[in-house]
Design a protein around this motif. Structure first.
Motif, PDB file in Angstrom:
ATOM      1  N   UNK A 283      -7.557  10.442   1.046  1.00 15.44           N
ATOM      2  CA  UNK A 283      -7.627  11.751   0.039  1.00 15.44           C
ATOM      3  C   UNK A 283      -8.512  11.688  -1.008  1.00 15.44           C
ATOM      4  N   UNK A 284      -9.188  12.600  -1.072  1.00 19.27           N
ATOM      5  CA  UNK A 284     -10.198  12.996  -2.403  1.00 19.27           C
ATOM      6  C   UNK A 284      -9.896  13.979  -3.430  1.00 19.27           C
ATOM      7  N   UNK A 285      -8.822  14.798  -3.161  1.00 20.59           N
ATOM      8  CA  UNK A 285      -8.280  15.795  -3.838  1.00 20.59           C
ATOM      9  C   UNK A 285      -7.765  15.311  -5.122  1.00 20.59           C
ATOM     10  N   UNK A 286      -8.380  15.562  -6.258  1.00 24.75           N
ATOM     11  CA  UNK A 286      -7.767  14.873  -7.651  1.00 24.75           C
ATOM     12  C   UNK A 286      -7.221  16.164  -8.094  1.00 24.75           C
ATOM     13  N   UNK A 287      -7.658  17.189  -8.106  1.00 26.48           N
ATOM     14  CA  UNK A 287      -6.898  18.479  -8.855  1.00 26.48           C
ATOM     15  C   UNK A 287      -5.710  18.598  -8.203  1.00 26.48           C
ATOM     16  N   UNK A 288      -5.457  18.634  -7.075  1.00 24.17           N
ATOM     17  CA  UNK A 288      -4.109  18.958  -6.174  1.00 24.17           C
ATOM     18  C   UNK A 288      -3.274  17.628  -6.477  1.00 24.17           C
ATOM     19  N   UNK A 289      -3.704  16.605  -6.918  1.00 25.84           N
ATOM     20  CA  UNK A 289      -3.030  15.439  -7.005  1.00 25.84           C
ATOM     21  C   UNK A 289      -2.939  14.450  -5.785  1.00 25.84           C
ATOM     22  N   UNK A 290      -3.508  14.829  -4.550  1.00 19.64           N
ATOM     23  CA  UNK A 290      -3.273  14.004  -3.374  1.00 19.64           C
ATOM     24  C   UNK A 290      -3.837  12.777  -3.691  1.00 19.64           C
ATOM     25  N   UNK A 291      -4.926  12.797  -4.572  1.00 21.66           N
ATOM     26  CA  UNK A 291      -5.844  11.506  -4.537  1.00 21.66           C
ATOM     27  C   UNK A 291      -4.945  10.424  -5.311  1.00 21.66           C
ATOM     28  N   UNK A 292      -3.876  10.677  -6.178  1.00 21.47           N
ATOM     29  CA  UNK A 292      -3.093   9.947  -6.783  1.00 21.47           C
ATOM     30  C   UNK A 292      -2.312   8.996  -5.602  1.00 21.47           C
ATOM     31  N   UNK A 293      -2.002   9.317  -4.499  1.00 18.35           N
ATOM     32  CA  UNK A 293      -1.396   8.611  -3.560  1.00 18.35           C
ATOM     33  C   UNK A 293      -2.279   7.622  -3.019  1.00 18.35           C
ATOM     34  N   UNK A 294      -3.704   7.880  -2.830  1.00 16.26           N
ATOM     35  CA  UNK A 294      -4.602   6.943  -2.268  1.00 16.26           C
ATOM     36  C   UNK A 294      -4.911   5.962  -3.623  1.00 16.26           C
ATOM     37  N   UNK A 295      -4.793   6.152  -4.795  1.00 14.22           N
ATOM     38  CA  UNK A 295      -4.730   5.174  -5.903  1.00 14.22           C
ATOM     39  C   UNK A 295      -3.694   4.237  -5.754  1.00 14.22           C
ATOM     40  N   UNK A 296      -2.620   4.786  -5.447  1.00 11.40           N
ATOM     41  CA  UNK A 296      -1.227   4.187  -5.483  1.00 11.40           C
ATOM     42  C   UNK A 296      -1.293   2.957  -4.375  1.00 11.40           C
ATOM     43  N   UNK A 297      -1.849   3.494  -3.203  1.00 15.30           N
ATOM     44  CA  UNK A 297      -2.153   2.505  -2.032  1.00 15.30           C
ATOM     45  C   UNK A 297      -3.181   1.503  -1.904  1.00 15.30           C
ATOM     46  N   UNK A 298      -4.169   1.870  -2.913  1.00 15.81           N
ATOM     47  CA  UNK A 298      -5.242   0.871  -3.013  1.00 15.81           C
ATOM     48  C   UNK A 298      -5.322  -0.062  -4.033  1.00 15.81           C
ATOM     49  N   UNK A 299      -4.870   0.637  -5.269  1.00 14.00           N
ATOM     50  CA  UNK A 299      -4.935   0.000  -6.620  1.00 14.00           C
ATOM     51  C   UNK A 299      -3.505  -0.760  -6.985  1.00 14.00           C
ATOM     52  N   UNK A 300      -3.589  -1.959  -6.785  1.00 19.77           N
ATOM     53  CA  UNK A 300      -2.574  -2.741  -7.020  1.00 19.77           C
ATOM     54  C   UNK A 300      -1.848  -2.640  -8.703  1.00 19.77           C
ATOM     55  N   UNK A 301      -2.911  -2.785  -9.428  1.00 19.42           N
ATOM     56  CA  UNK A 301      -2.893  -2.744 -10.876  1.00 19.42           C
ATOM     57  C   UNK A 301      -1.945  -1.326 -11.350  1.00 19.42           C
ATOM     58  N   UNK A 302      -2.629  -0.335 -10.696  1.00 21.73           N
ATOM     59  CA  UNK A 302      -1.940   0.906 -11.057  1.00 21.73           C
ATOM     60  C   UNK A 302      -0.582   1.055 -10.323  1.00 21.73           C
ATOM     61  N   UNK A 303      -0.428   0.534  -9.162  1.00 19.99           N
ATOM     62  CA  UNK A 303       0.883   0.583  -8.583  1.00 19.99           C
ATOM     63  C   UNK A 303       1.924  -0.205  -9.479  1.00 19.99           C
ATOM     64  N   UNK A 304       1.550  -1.523  -9.881  1.00 20.89           N
ATOM     65  CA  UNK A 304       2.195  -2.412 -10.501  1.00 20.89           C
ATOM     66  C   UNK A 304       2.813  -1.624 -12.107  1.00 20.89           C
ATOM     67  N   UNK A 305       1.953  -0.848 -12.541  1.00 22.57           N
ATOM     68  CA  UNK A 305       2.271  -0.079 -13.917  1.00 22.57           C
ATOM     69  C   UNK A 305       3.448   1.106 -13.367  1.00 22.57           C
ATOM     70  N   UNK A 306       3.056   1.818 -12.432  1.00 26.16           N
ATOM     71  CA  UNK A 306       4.093   3.042 -12.050  1.00 26.16           C
ATOM     72  C   UNK A 306       5.232   2.529 -11.613  1.00 26.16           C
ATOM     73  N   UNK A 307       5.402   1.273 -10.781  1.00 22.98           N
ATOM     74  CA  UNK A 307       6.560   0.579 -10.585  1.00 22.98           C
ATOM     75  C   UNK A 307       7.520   0.285 -11.518  1.00 22.98           C
ATOM     76  N   UNK A 308       6.765  -0.263 -12.690  1.00 23.03           N
ATOM     77  CA  UNK A 308       7.291  -0.416 -13.837  1.00 23.03           C
ATOM     78  C   UNK A 308       8.177   0.645 -14.676  1.00 23.03           C
ATOM     79  N   UNK A 309       7.518   1.614 -14.414  1.00 22.50           N
ATOM     80  CA  UNK A 309       8.383   2.969 -14.973  1.00 22.50           C
ATOM     81  C   UNK A 309       9.370   3.498 -13.932  1.00 22.50           C
ATOM     82  N   UNK A 310       9.035   3.249 -12.633  1.00 26.04           N
ATOM     83  CA  UNK A 310      10.270   3.523 -11.755  1.00 26.04           C
ATOM     84  C   UNK A 310      11.335   2.986 -11.700  1.00 26.04           C
TER      85      UNK A 310
END
Length: 541
Positions: A283-310
């Motif tokens: 996914x490369x679509x940033x404006x539509x939000x699809x890119x966010x799922x790519x970041x969550x799948x590949x960036x452990x640091x961001x995923x950890x921060x988001x899990x802290x909120x979940x």
């Protein structure tokens, strides 16, 4: 970093309206007042800076979310030959500051006047064979340094730009230093040379500067028709002036591109991805939000921060956790499976069902210890990962209550809409992040928590957020954090100077932007226009 933008003649805005950008910029107002127009103008200028094109329909930043609809659609009152003014203000870069002889962080304001023109007004070959084909481009540019107008250029009929209003020595000390051995003031040179300076290029900021100076001793006619003799002594000065202006425009163009390149955009309707998230890596679509799922799948640091909120003790108070599985296409399993079966004296690279059953039987053989079996299975798994390039990351939600994996489509649409917002807050650094309606599909109580995510992203990660919103809960949490002082996660206080609360008010002469002041005690310093946010009071009475 961009300090602000001013927009005029664009969509709902007739007169130029200034919009300051602070770490937290919240834009309120009724529907169709022009709130999103601020972001759309930024996307339009971003496209011109990045590509050199003035796409009047779509922009890369806006993806499929922003549709400008063509020039007549976004110019004020659809005046086909009207003009749009977009001005951005940013800090002077070190090279530009050195060239101008000013301090770094000196505010530089660049206003672009954009409009519909004709093909014969561009010097580069036109894409169209017809010389009367209209196109969109820059008609003029005005540059101000620390509040003082430094220069202005305007496009001539033949396509190049003419220089106007080149200020004196107080704005151009470095240029004055170059010329001081020959002339007393820049104005002495400009009296003769300013009408002859030609600035070329179809980029957002033209970079080539030349002068139509005739052979020494000949006469030159200015554009107004008067004839002046160009003093021979100014020939060398004209070269110095062109060199200095050429360097200035080159550095200015770099600064404009750098300032705008830090802009990100997330639209109001985020992608609702398919149940199987194994392909989000593409996914490369940033404006539509699809890119966010790519970041969550590949960036452990961001995923950890988001899990802290979940999690249940986090802001969102859910019992879900984002986890990553590595999926391997079936066609890539044969080779590592062959290696494993070879260790069990099975040599067929495409084992039959009987051989697989035999393998399963051997796996239960008591003669094999658990350690040996584990070693063989681990070898098999590593073989899979090696042969499949580590496997394809697939994102999923783990339900800690039931200890099972669930799909994001099984937990309601709210999570899928808020995750791209959190990724924008935690996955960006030193960026200007524009988001439309971040509170969409989010429970009112959680809208307040989103404010803390933006505060953390601004104070800890250096981001600037421009949030087009209707959420009262969002702004009330921001005010509360100002009153409380030191922020829990960032370690420093959120100050009124960190926040801009803007209200876009529609009117017969176009919309206007009103800034609502914030006092040091975290309260509004003035009333909201038209009783905005007074609905709660009316409902309680």
């Amino acid at each position: 970093m961009l300090r602000g933008i001013s927009v005029g003649g664009f969509k709902a805005f007739r007169d130029a309206q200034s919009v300051p950008f602070r770490p937290l910029t919240l834009v309120f107002g009724p529907n169709s007042a022009g709130k999103s127009s601020i972001i759309h103008a930024l996307a339009y200028l971003h496209e011109a800076a990045a590509t050199g094109r003035y796409d009047v329909n779509h922009t890369k930043l806006g993806g499929q979310v922003i549709d400008l609809g063509g020039y007549p659609q976004f110019v004020y009152r659809r005046e086909a030959m009207g003009r749009v003014q977009i001005e951005i203000t940013f800090d002077a870069s070190p090279p530009l500051a050195a060239h101008l002889g000013v301090n770094v962080r000196t505010p530089i304001a660049v206003e672009f006047v954009v409009g519909a023109m004709f093909a014969n007004q561009r010097e580069l070959p036109s894409d169209s064979a017809r010389m009367d084909t209209p196109y969109c481009g820059v008609a003029g540019i005005r540059v101000s340094v620390d509040g003082k107008v430094a220069l202005r250029i305007a496009r001539r009929e033949r396509g190049d730009f003419r220089l106007f209003d080149l200020s004196g020595d107080d704005v151009w000390p470095s240029l004055a230093a170059h010329l001081e051995s020959r002339v007393k003031r820049i104005s002495d040179v400009l009296e003769y040379l300013e009408p002859l300076i030609r600035i070329h290029g179809d980029e957002l900021v033209p970079t080539s500067v030349s002068i139509g100076l005739p052979v020494r001793g000949k006469r030159s006619t200015s554009e107004k028709g008067s004839v002046k003799l160009i003093p021979a002594k100014f020939t060398d000065e004209s070269k110095l002036l062109c060199q200095a202006l050429g360097t200035f425009f080159s550095l200015l163009g770099e600064s404009v591109r750098d300032a705008l390149s830090q802009t990100q955009y997330l639209g109001p309707l985020r992608t609702y991805p398919p149940r199987l998230l194994g392909n989000v890596i593409e996914e490369t679509d940033v404006a539509g939000g699809a890119y966010a799922w790519r970041v969550l799948a590949t960036d452990e640091g961001v995923r950890t921060r988001v899990n802290r909120w979940l999690r249940e003790d986090g802001a969102l108070r859910t019992h879900y956790e984002l986890v990553v599985q590595h999926l391997v296409p079936a066609e890539r399993i044969n080779l590592p499976l062959k290696h494993l079966l070879t260790n069990w004296n099975v040599e067929d690279s495409n084992p039959t069902e009987e051989e697989l059953n035999a393998f399963a039987t051997k796996a239960q053989d008591p003669d094999y210890t658990e350690q040996e079996l584990t070693k063989l299975v681990n070898t098999f798994v590593e073989g899979l990962r090696s042969n499949a390039g580590g496997g394809l990351p697939s994102l999923g939600l783990f339900d800690r209550n039931s200890q099972t994996l669930v799909g994001h489509r099984d937990v309601g649409i709210g999570i899928s809409q808020v995750l791209p917002v959190l990724v924008s807050a935690f996955g960006s650094r030193d960026a200007l992040v524009a988001i439309e309606q971040p509170e969409l599909h989010v429970h009112p109580a959680l809208q307040s928590e989103l404010a803390d995510a933006f505060i953390e992203g601004a104070l800890e990660r250096g981001n600037t957020f421009v949030l087009e919103t209707h959420s009262e809960h969002l702004v009330l949490r921001v005010l509360r954090r100002i009153r409380e002082g030191k922020h829990v996660t960032s370690g420093r206080a959120l100050r009124p100077s960190d926040v801009a609360i803007l209200y876009v008010e529609p009117g017969e002469r176009g919309s206007r932007v009103i800034e609502i002041p914030i006092r040091e005690d975290g309260e509004f310093g003035g009333p909201w226009p038209r009783g905005f946010f007074a609905e709660r009071v009316r409902e309680l009475l």
